[in-house]
Enzyme design. Structure first.
Site, short mmCIF file in Angstrom:
data_model
loop_
_atom_site.label_atom_id
_atom_site.label_comp_id
_atom_site.label_asym_id
_atom_site.label_seq_id
_atom_site.Cartn_x
_atom_site.Cartn_y
_atom_site.Cartn_z
CE1 TYR A 108 -3.63 2.52 0.71
CE2 TYR A 108 -2.23 3.27 2.51
CZ TYR A 108 -3.31 3.46 1.67
OH TYR A 108 -4.09 4.58 1.81
CG ASP A 120 -2.25 -3.98 5.75
OD1 ASP A 120 -3.45 -4.25 5.87
OD2 ASP A 120 -1.83 -2.89 5.29
C1 LIG Z 1 -6.01 2.02 3.23
C2 LIG Z 1 -4.94 1.08 3.60
C3 LIG Z 1 -4.03 1.38 4.61
C4 LIG Z 1 -4.03 2.70 5.36
O1 LIG Z 1 -5.20 2.88 6.09
P1 LIG Z 1 -5.87 4.33 6.34
O2 LIG Z 1 -7.08 3.98 7.11
O3 LIG Z 1 -6.14 4.93 5.01
O4 LIG Z 1 -4.87 5.12 7.12
C5 LIG Z 1 -3.07 0.43 4.92
N1 LIG Z 1 -3.01 -0.75 4.26
C6 LIG Z 1 -3.87 -1.06 3.29
C7 LIG Z 1 -3.75 -2.37 2.60
C8 LIG Z 1 -4.86 -0.16 2.92
O5 LIG Z 1 -5.70 -0.48 1.93
#
Ligand SMILES: *Cc1c(COP(=O)(O)O)cnc(C)c1O
Length: 379
Positions: A98, A170
């Site tokens: 990301y 993540d």
């Molecule tokens: C959107 C996203 C983030 C960051 O999150 P926010 O809520 O925008 O700060 C991190 N990892 C992934 C895979 C995302 O899609």
């Protein structure tokens, strides 16, 4: 309890004072104490707030973890994990990442003396080759963004356990409905609640979940010390979103699969990236660790140029041109000029992000209308 039951009940108790079945929005900064130091577990809302606590318990239960912590955004959650490290420590990360995660790594934490290595994690040996005595954390995003490769969490976990390195995943793209990294051996799960968990494109929030009590102590210490918490209104909206997470994800997965199969037949399309397709290089790993393949589908065009992708995006009537993903409505984006614009061109091309790559977040609308929109935009 099974997942659907947890999504509706876990972490949620009827309000003690009124019996309200829905967790109230405790819009308060402070709490009256009976006497000095004697309170009901809540002293100040940066440290702890009952609406946020309910959400933290719910997410911990869904991930089959013990401790949850919520933050003002997904990036604030990532920030918390990185603050567990010290100058000189090294991190090994997925290269197909990301964009915002790459930005916080490279423009904030590198300045504080943390070193980041990037690799495709298709083989654990590639991760092992980058390890040394300074390695503290392996950061994984799977499926990767936006080319939707799938990384074998279990294999990486056996490597990180052997070397005493933390493994963080993540899990934003999958949600705990599709994949539960703690069960596969990860130490920390991170979410952007903004996406599928919230599910309605109306909040920006993040979360961490772990089962390790030492990590949890650090997590809550940093959450309170740095203060990047979410407000009670947003926590309430996330709790409301979670109650239909399993239903939404089922439909996202069904629609995602149908869109991927349909795109494969379109003569204007060069490649379709979706782990649910049997010819996807990581289909086997995906089947092993995921329950469904999400609503994220990427594809690129035979006529590979950014202008051509922009033309297609302009013609969509249902797929809205927007950053973000995971809401009930379908979205389309152009990683090279939107979400991944902060990644240098050479790094971007190396990880397979072609100029015409289009990323779809397939929503839960009627599939016939979605396929019709794709056909007319690509005609
Ligand atoms: C959107 C996203 C983030 C960051 O999150 P926010 O809520 O925008 O700060 C991190 N990892 C992934 C895979 C995302 O899609």
């Amino acid at each position: 309890m099974k997942f659907a039951t947890k999504a509706i009940h876990a972490g949620i108790e009827p309000d003690e004072s009124t019996g309200a079945i829905m967790t109230p929005i405790y819009q308060t900064s402070t709490y009256v104490q009976e006497e000095v130091g004697k309170h009901k577990g809540y002293a100040y809302s940066r440290s702890k707030n009952p609406t946020r606590s309910a959400l933290e318990s719910s997410l911990a239960a869904l991930e089959n973890g013990k401790f949850g912590a919520c933050f003002g955004s997904g990036l604030a959650a990532i920030d918390c994990v990185l603050k567990m490290l010290s100058p000189g420590d090294e991190v090994i990360s997925t290269n197909d990442l990301y964009g915002g995660t790459y930005r916080i790594f490279s423009t904030i934490f590198e300045r504080f003396g943390i070193k980041f290595h990037y690799t495709s994690m298709d083989e654990p040996a590639k991760v092992k080759a980058l390890m040394n005595e300074k390695t503290r954390l392996v950061w994984v995003e799977t499926p990767t963004n936006p080319t939707l490769k799938v990384i074998d969490i279990e294999k990486l976990a056996s490597l990180t356990k052997e070397t005493n390195v933390l493994l963080a995943v993540d899990n934003t793209f999958s949600t705990p409905y599709v994949q539960r990294p703690l069960e596969l051996g990860a130490d920390i799960v991170m979410h952007s609640i903004t996406k599928y968990i919230g599910g309605h494109s109306d909040i920006v929030m993040g979360a961490l979940v772990t089962s390790n009590s030492d990590l949890a102590d650090e997590m809550y210490r940093i959450q309170n010390a740095s203060g990047a918490i979410c407000g009670p209104q947003d926590a309430f909206l996330a709790l409301r979103g979670i109650k239909t997470l399993h239903l939404r994800m089922q439909r996202h997965c069904e629609n995602g699969m149908a869109v991927a199969e349909h795109l494969q037949k379109n003569p204007a399309v060069a490649n379709v990236f979706y782990a649910g397709l049997p010819d996807h290089p990581n289909h086997g790993v995906a089947r092993k660790q995921m329950n469904g393949f999400t609503g994220m589908v990427s594809f690129d065009l035979k006529n590979d140029s950014a202008e051509n992708a922009h033309r297609v995006l302009k013609r969509f009537r249902l797929f809205a041109l927007a950053e973000s993903l995971g809401g009930v409505e379908s979205l389309a984006g152009h990683p090279a000029t939107m979400t991944h614009a902060s990644i240098p061109v050479d790094v971007r091309r190396l990880s397979g992000i072609s100029d015409s790559l289009i990323r779809l977040s397939v929503g839960v609308e009627d599939i016939d209308d979605l396929l019709f929109d794709l056909d007319q935009a690509l005609a």
